[in-house]
Design an enzyme around this catalytic site. Structure first.
Site, PDB file in Angstrom:
ATOM      1  N   SER A 228      26.990  45.687  34.910  1.00  0.00           N
ATOM      2  CA  SER A 228      27.409  44.353  34.547  1.00  0.00           C
ATOM      3  C   SER A 228      26.222  43.576  34.325  1.00  0.00           C
ATOM      4  CB  SER A 228      28.553  43.837  35.794  1.00  0.00           C
ATOM      5  OG  SER A 228      28.986  42.628  35.054  1.00  0.00           O
ATOM      6  N   ASN A 229      26.366  42.262  34.393  1.00  0.00           N
ATOM      7  CA  ASN A 229      25.104  41.477  34.482  1.00  0.00           C
ATOM      8  C   ASN A 229      25.250  40.014  34.811  1.00  0.00           C
ATOM      9  OD1 ASN A 229      26.237  39.337  32.383  1.00  0.00           O
ATOM     10  ND2 ASN A 229      26.346  41.212  31.065  1.00  0.00           N
ATOM     11  N   GLY A 230      24.274  39.228  34.991  1.00  0.00           N
ATOM     12  CA  GLY A 230      24.443  38.061  35.893  1.00  0.00           C
ATOM     13  C   GLY A 230      25.059  36.937  35.276  1.00  0.00           C
ATOM     14  N   ALA A 295      28.742  37.476  27.983  1.00  0.00           N
ATOM     15  CA  ALA A 295      27.613  38.412  28.156  1.00  0.00           C
ATOM     16  C   ALA A 295      28.111  39.772  27.910  1.00  0.00           C
ATOM     17  CB  ALA A 295      26.515  38.007  29.261  1.00  0.00           C
TER      18      ALA A 295
END
Ligand code: CTP
Length: 429
Positions: A228-230, A295
């Site tokens: 995943s991402n932030g 995102a």
């Protein structure tokens, strides 16, 4: 390279898009005799803090439960209590509050208040105001579950709904009596969202269907791990709220985030890029505009292991596969349509902001792209951004995400009007 931004409609005041929803707005709040009347103090305080001018009207029963002085101290205005008190503010001009109100709220509304509103009884300050207002009305009922369930109450609620009144709640939980059931007034935070949406009725985005994607996606490795991402989702949630508060019919498609889903819009929770793609394509045929703030993960593990992956000696290689590019997939579906939705993308970049964003604008066939420098904007309340279309670059200095959301909606509004003109031209020729 900064030029004058196109796509702004001069007939609509730009400030409408960026002003805070409650700032300077005249709100009339009727409070009736439920023990939940104490929640009306919290609601009043929240409205005043957001800049609203709040006129409070208490029924006699509500005045027994919460002192009028408490509301007066919060609003710095006289409280309307008794139509027949010659010294009372409301006796001088019993419809003055109604005439200035841009929003009328009854919270909490007892079973008696719901019935009176439905019947149009005007024997007290609340009743006269309810009949005299010409603004959106929001009612938040609070009563014992059996009273709420009663066919008489339900009949009155239907009457109010048919008349366009917004009913929020009640919700389930423990009642003051100790009973459990549906009858509690919604919490002020939730109610505020419905009030913001009600104030936006008939706003510049009225009748427009706007889809917003937000947050990260998660690509599963095994039952306990993912890629995943932030992304926190804050920008997308701010845009969804702002579109809603400008009158749009909003669908928010969100990856997993720590934020509660906003009220008064359609919320679709998803996990993976594929699920987000399916959700976006599902609503695309009826959408007027699609704003992709999500995102989206570009890669996913080739294989998902149904069993938790066990560590082994030495290195480990994770083989990845591309996920669908949602904006590209969307373009393939809508490209030929003269009523193709307005499409807005985001580009979070660590270098060559304008160059990378322009390439995405053209490659994904977007109308507008918002370029953010990262990691500075991830998770922050403030964001600086460039709004880039085919011919202009509009630099927005560091400011609240809520304000940036308003500016993006102003541009979307302009683009929607260009789209209207295109559709009209096509149908005429
Ligand atoms: N986007 C998308 N589908 C993807 C990846 C991104 O629709 N699989 C959208 C994002 O929501 C955003 C825009 O495309 O509006 C640009 O996203 P970004 O991640 O910056 O660009 P990518 O095309 O993924 O390029 P890169 O990661 O190589 O910078």
């Amino acid at each position: 390279m900064t030029g004058r931004a196109r796509s702004a409609d001069p007939s609509v005041d730009a400030a409408v898009f960026t002003r805070r929803t409650f700032d300077g707005r005249a709100v009339a709040l009727g409070v009736t005799g439920s023990i939940a009347a104490y929640k009306a103090l919290g609601l009043t305080s929240a409205l005043v803090q957001r800049g609203a001018h709040v006129d409070v009207i208490l029924t006699r029963a509500a005045g027994e439960l919460v002192r009028p002085l408490a509301f007066q101290a919060l609003t710095h205005r006289p409280v309307a209590l008794d139509l027949w008190d010659p010294a009372g503010a409301i006796a001088m001009d019993h419809v003055a509050i109604a005439h200035r109100a841009e929003l009328f709220i009854v919270a909490p509304a007892t079973a008696d208040a719901v019935a009176r509103l439905a019947l149009g009884l005007a024997g007290d300050a609340l009743g006269t105001t309810a009949l005299a207002v010409r603004c959106p009305i929001v009612v938040a009922p609070a009563m014992e579950p059996r009273m709420w369930d009663h066919p008489a109450t339900q009949g009155h609620v239907r009457t109010l709904l048919e008349r366009g009144v917004v009913i929020v709640g009640p919700v389930g939980g423990r009642m003051a009596s100790g009973e459990h059931g549906v009858g509690r007034m919604v919490e002020p935070d939730t109610l505020l969202e419905h009030l913001a949406a009600a104030l936006g009725q008939g706003g510049p985005l009225h009748g427009r269907r706007i889809v917003v994607s937000a947050g990260p996606t998660r690509e599963g490795i095994d039952p306990v791990r993912f890629l995943s991402n932030g992304s926190t989702g804050r920008m997308g949630y701010a845009i969804a709220r702002r579109a809603r508060d400008l009158g749009a019919d909003v669908t928010l498609i969100s990856g997993p985030v720590a934020l509660p889903p906003p009220a008064a819009l359609t919320f679709v929770g998803v996990e993976s890029a594929e699920a987000m793609c399916a959700a976006v394509l599902d609503v695309a045929p009826t959408a007027d505009a699609i704003v992709m703030t999500a995102a989206v993960a570009d890669y996913k593990p080739v294989r998902y292991s149904a069993e938790k992956v066990k560590k082994q000696p030495g290195d480990m290689t994770l083989v990845l596969d591309r996920t669908p590019d949602i904006l590209v997939a969307l373009d393939e579906v809508v490209r030929e349509r003269c009523d193709a939705p307005v499409r807005v993308g985001f580009a979070a970049e660590t270098s060559d902001l304008i160059g990378h964003a322009r390439a995405k604008l053209e490659g994904k066939n977007l109308d507008l792209i918002i370029a953010n420098p990262v990691p500075a904007s991830f998770g922050a309340d403030d964001s600086e951004a460039l709004l880039i279309d085919r011919t202009t670059v509009d630099a927005r200095p560091l400011g609240a995400k809520a304000d940036l959301a308003g500016e993006i909606m102003r541009r979307v509004h302009g683009l929607l009007q260009e789209r209207d003109a295109r559709i009209l031209g096509r149908t005429r020729s």
